[in-house]
Design an enzyme around this catalytic site. Structure first.
Site, short mmCIF file in Angstrom:
data_model
loop_
_atom_site.label_atom_id
_atom_site.label_comp_id
_atom_site.label_asym_id
_atom_site.label_seq_id
_atom_site.Cartn_x
_atom_site.Cartn_y
_atom_site.Cartn_z
N CYS A 1 0.79 -1.24 0.00
CA CYS A 1 0.00 0.00 0.00
C CYS A 1 0.83 1.29 0.00
CB CYS A 1 -0.92 0.02 1.21
SG CYS A 1 -2.06 -1.37 1.34
N HIS B 1 -2.29 6.80 4.34
CA HIS B 1 -1.24 5.81 4.52
C HIS B 1 0.12 6.26 4.00
CE1 HIS B 1 -0.48 1.20 5.00
NE2 HIS B 1 0.00 1.93 6.00
#
Length: 494
Positions: free
Chosen positions: A58, A114
Site C-alpha cells: 500500500c 497511509h
C-alpha cells in the site's frame, strides 16, 4: 473507437480512484463472475490498461502516485508505514495535488492516506489538498473506524474531517461514507476551477466486512470469505456509479478524466484473487504488481486497450500533462499522449522494487526491460524480448491461486505463511519473458545468462545511483500512543 474532446479553454477535471487490495481477477471486465457493471462500463468506454504496474504493498504505491518517484528513492520501499513509526513521504517532495494547484485546481481527498501522519506537515491538507475526509492508517474497521496496534492496548479512532476527528459516524459503512462525501464535494464544486478529486477507497482491504445485501449478490460462491469480499467489490462499484452520476448531475462528466487503479495485487489470504497471474500482494510477481486499471474521459480516444507499460510513478507527470502543465526530474514518464491517443513515446523499462533490508517479506528486487533490434531499412525498432528479472526472494504468497483457494484460518496469515514457508531469502535470479509468458511459469535464467547479466547490471546501476535505505524503524515510538490524544490516532508526536 471514439474521441472525447478536451476543452482548450479549461483543464479537465480529474477523478483518481484507488481500490485497495483489488486483485486482477476481481473486476467484471476480467472475471464475469464479479458484478461490477459501473466499473466495466467506464473501462470499456475508455482505455483498459493491460500493463499498469504498482508496488506490491500500500504505502509504496501511494508514495509513487503522489510523488512520481520509485519508493526505493524515498525510503518507503520496505513494507508499509506503521501507526507508531515517525515516518512519512519526504516533505521536500512536491506532490501531485501541489503540482495541480499550480495550474489552478481545487484539490480534495477522500479515503485512505497511509503516507504518514506523525506531524501535521505529513498529512493531506499540508501536502496539497484543500480538504480531507478519511483516515491515516491501513486497516481499520469499516463501521466503527478504529484500529488497534501492538504495543498499544485497545482500539482507537482513525477518522478525520480535515484536522478534526469524526465521532458521529459509528455504524456507517466507510464505502458509503466516502461516496457520500465525494458526491458532496462534486455538487459544491466551483466550476470556474478544474477539480482534482483523489478518492482512495478503503475497499476492499481487510477486515472483510460488507452489508448483507451485497454479500447476497453472490449465492453461488461457497466460501463465505470470498462471498463477502465479492460483495465488497460490488459495494465499491455501486459507489463509483454514484460518483459518476454526481459528475453528470453537476454537468461536468464530459469534462472529466476518470482514472481507476488498484494499489497492489489482491491479498490472497483475505480472498482477493489475481488468477491466472502468479502471486499476489507482497510479491513482485505479476499478481502482486500488475494492477487492474483503466482511464476514460475527455481528451482520450476510448473503447480500446493500452498494452504498453505504465507504472505508478507515471501518473504524476501524465496527469499534470493532461492538465496542461509539465513536471520533469522524476522517475515518472509523461505518457499522456501515448495513453490518450495510442501514439507517442512509450515506457521501455521500470523497476518493480529494490529493497535490501531484512526481513525480505515482499519482493527483494526486480526490473522489466524491453530489448529492441534496429533495422537499417527501414530504420524501425522491433521488439525482440520483454524480459523481467527477479533478484532474490520474490515475496510472500508466490504461487498461482484460484478464487476458491482458502489460505488461512488464523488471525495473522502473514505470520502463518512465514512459519510454514520461511523467508526463503536466497540470492538467486529468475528471468521471464512476460510477453510470451505473462503467468511466469517458465524461468529462462539458465538458458539466457547474457540477458540475466545485462539486467543485473542495469539493476545494479539503479541501486548504486539512486538507492535510499528504507526508513523503517523497527521499535515502536511510544510517543504515538493514542491515549495521549483522546484515544485517537493523531499527529503531533514527532
Amino acid at each position: 473507437m471514439y474521441l472525447l474532446t478536451l476543452s482548450e479553454s479549461k483543464p479537465p477535471n480529474i477523478v483518481f480512484i484507488v481500490a485497495d487490495d483489488l486483485g486482477w481477477n476481481d473486476v467484471g471486465y476480467h472475471n464475469p463472475e464479479i458484478k461490477t457493471p459501473n466499473i466495466d462500463k467506464l473501462a470499456r468506454e475508455g482505455v483498459i490498461l493491460n500493463q499498469s504496474y504498482v508496488q506490491p504493498l500500500c504505502s509504496p504505491s501511494r508514495s509513487s502516485f503522489m510523488s512520481g518517484y520509485y519508493p526505493f528513492r524515498t525510503g518507503l520501499q520496505h513494507l508499509v508505514i506503521i501507526s507508531f513509526q515517525p515516518v512519512c513521504l519526504p516533505l521536500n517532495i512536491s506532490t501531485l495535488p501541489q503540482e495541480l494547484k499550480k495550474l489552478g485546481y481545487a484539490t480534495h481527498m477522500i479515503g485512505k492516506w497511509h503516507l504518514g501522519f506523525c506531524k501535521w506537515e505529513c498529512t493531506p491538507t499540508y501536502r496539497g489538498f484543500d480538504s480531507f475526509f478519511g483516515y491515516y492508517n491501513a486497516d481499520e474497521d469499516y463501521y466503527n473506524h478504529s484500529l488497534s496496534r501492538v504495543p498499544f492496548k485497545g482500539y482507537f479512532l482513525d477518522y478525520r474531517d480535515d484536522r478534526q476527528p469524526v465521532r458521529d459516524q459509528d455504524g456507517v459503512y466507510s464505502t458509503h461514507a466516502f461516496t457520500k462525501r465525494a458526491e458532496s464535494v462534486i455538487s459544491q464544486h466551483d466550476t470556474s476551477k478544474p477539480l482534482f478529486l483523489y478518492l482512495p477507497y478503503q475497499a476492499v482491504h481487510e477486515p472483510i466486512e460488507v452489508p448483507k445485501q451485497y454479500e447476497n449478490m453472490y449465492p453461488n460462491i461457497q466460501s463465505e470469505g470470498r462471498r463477502k469480499f465479492s460483495g465488497m467489490v460490488s459495494a465499491l462499484d455501486e459507489g463509483i456509479g454514484n460518483v459518476t452520476a454526481a459528475l453528470k448531475q453537476k454537468g461536468i462528466y464530459d469534462d472529466t478524466i476518470i482514472l481507476f487503479t488498484a494499489d497492489n495485487g489482491g491479498w490472497v489470504s483475505y480472498y482477493g484473487n489475481n488468477y491466472p497471474l502468479r502471486g499476489g500482494k507482497f510479491t513482485i510477481y505479476e499478481g502482486g504488481t500488475r494492477g487492474a486499471a483503466f482511464i476514460r474521459g475527455t481528451g482520450i480516444t476510448g473503447n480500446r486497450t493500452y498494452d504498453e507499460l505504465i507504472h505508478a510513478v507515471d501518473w504524476l507527470p501524465t496527469l499534470v500533462s493532461a492538465a496542461g502543465g509539465s513536471v520533469t526530474g522524476r522517475d515518472g514518464q509523461d505518457l499522456w499522449k501515448s495513453i490518450s491517443t495510442g501514439s507517442g513515446e512509450n515506457r521501455t523499462e521500470f523497476i518493480y522494487n529494490i529493497d535490501d533490508d531484512f526481513p525480505p517479506v515482499e519482493g527483494h528486487a526486480g526490473i522489466r526491460y524491453y530489448f529492441f533490434i534496429f533495422f537499417i531499412i527501414p530504420m524501425l525498432p522491433v521488439l525482440m524480448g520483454d524480459y523481467k528479472l527477479i533478484e532474490g526472494y520474490p515475496g510472500l504468497f508466490p504461487d498461482w491461486y484460484k478464487p476458491d483457494t482458502e489460505m488461512s484460518s488464523l488471525d495473522d496469515p502473514v505470520e502463518e505463511f512465514m512459519a510454514r514457508e520461511g523467508y526463503k531469502a536466497d540470492n538467486g535470479y529468475q528471468l521471464f519473458n512476460i510477453k510470451e509468458d505473462p503467468t511466469e511459469h517458465n524461468d529462462l535464467s539458465t538458458k539466457n545468462p547474457e540477458i540475466v547479466a545485462k539486467l543485473k547490471a542495469r539493476l545494479e546501476y539503479y541501486r548504486k545511483t539512486f538507492y535510499v535505505k528504507p526508513n523503517f524503524p523497527i521499535l515502536p515510538d511510544f510517543a504515538a500512543d493514542p491515549t495521549k490524544f483522546n484515544n485517537t490516532w493523531s499527529p503531533g508526536w514527532c
